[in-house]
Design an enzyme around this catalytic site. Structure first.
Site, mmCIF file in Angstrom:
data_model
loop_
_atom_site.group_PDB
_atom_site.id
_atom_site.type_symbol
_atom_site.label_atom_id
_atom_site.label_comp_id
_atom_site.label_asym_id
_atom_site.label_seq_id
_atom_site.Cartn_x
_atom_site.Cartn_y
_atom_site.Cartn_z
ATOM 1 N N GLY A 91 6.739 18.250 11.708
ATOM 2 C CA GLY A 91 6.988 17.401 12.732
ATOM 3 C C GLY A 91 8.190 16.430 12.329
ATOM 4 N N ASP B 156 -3.325 3.357 14.636
ATOM 5 C CA ASP B 156 -2.974 4.699 15.377
ATOM 6 C C ASP B 156 -4.265 5.394 15.494
ATOM 7 O OD1 ASP B 156 -1.391 6.470 16.825
ATOM 8 O OD2 ASP B 156 -0.678 7.376 14.977
#
Length: 227
Positions: free
Chosen positions: A22, A131
């Site tokens: 990614g 996160d």
């Protein structure tokens, strides 16, 4: 940065295949060059900025040495390419599990208890994850739950001053960001100091999603700052 291919060696490990990629870079499955049954996950950043986040992740994750946190096995942000070697968890993420539907109460509790144990330990060590989301919760094939990816984590100022960290690391922090749907209001508002309460808030969203199979109403709307 140097590109890699299957068969290349990173530290003691030989790359087998790419597990994912990614904007952050790539994650590879690798095995020890002598003991082939010893498998690890190798994270390689896509850019110098991602390399700095990789170092942040490795240093913070190594502080959270807990049975329910992914173990750090190696880190070299100056190598070409920079790398972070992590315990390989053979299984799937909570996000993948949720694609099949909501969790039953007992299954949700079986995920929540070890996850909260790892989070509590991280907070005791001064580490805020920042996160927490289904994609960063791994469930091994044997049911073991592992908290992963401290790349956006933050170390409290007191602990930064007490630990023997590099001057470069101690003088910076990860960007104030995260995954919108799980961010506490102060995190969405860009507050400079985000503490453990943001992780507790994110867990509340995660708990709701596990039990219902959906996010709380309005959590996907960027302007919604409701608690």
């Amino acid at each position: 940065m140097k590109r890699v291919a299957p068969g290349d060696r990173i530290s003691e490990f030989v790359l087998e295949r790419r597990l994912g990629e990614g904007g952050f870079g790539e994650v590879w499955l690798a095995h020890h060059h002598v003991w082939r049954d010893r498998r690890v996950a190798v994270k390689l950043p896509a850019s110098p900025e991602q390399a700095r986040l990789l170092e942040n992740e490795g240093v913070l994750q190594d502080l959270v040495r807990h049975p329910n946190a992914v173990e750090v096995l190696g880190l070299d942000p100056t190598h070409d390419p920079p790398y972070l070697i992590l315990e390989y968890v053979e299984g799937r993420s909570l996000r993948e599990r949720l694609r099949e539907g909501r969790l039953g109460q007992l299954e949700a509790i079986a995920v929540a208890r070890p996850l909260l144990s790892a989070l509590a330990y991280a907070h005791e060590r001064g580490v805020v994850h920042r996160d927490l989301k289904p994609g960063n919760v791994l469930i091994a094939d044997d049911g073991t739950v592992k908290l992963a990816d401290f790349g956006l984590g933050r170390l409290r100022e007191l602990e930064r001053s007490q630990l023997a960290l590099s001057a470069t690391f101690a003088s910076r922090s990860a960007p104030s960001s995260g995954t919108l749907a799980y961010m506490a209001p102060e995190q969405r508002a860009g507050a400079r100091e985000i503490d453990a309460r943001a992780d507790v808030y994110a867990f509340g969203i995660l708990w709701f999603e596990m039990l219902t199979g959906a996010l709380p109403e309005g959590r996907e709307v960027p302007s919604d700052l409701r608690p």
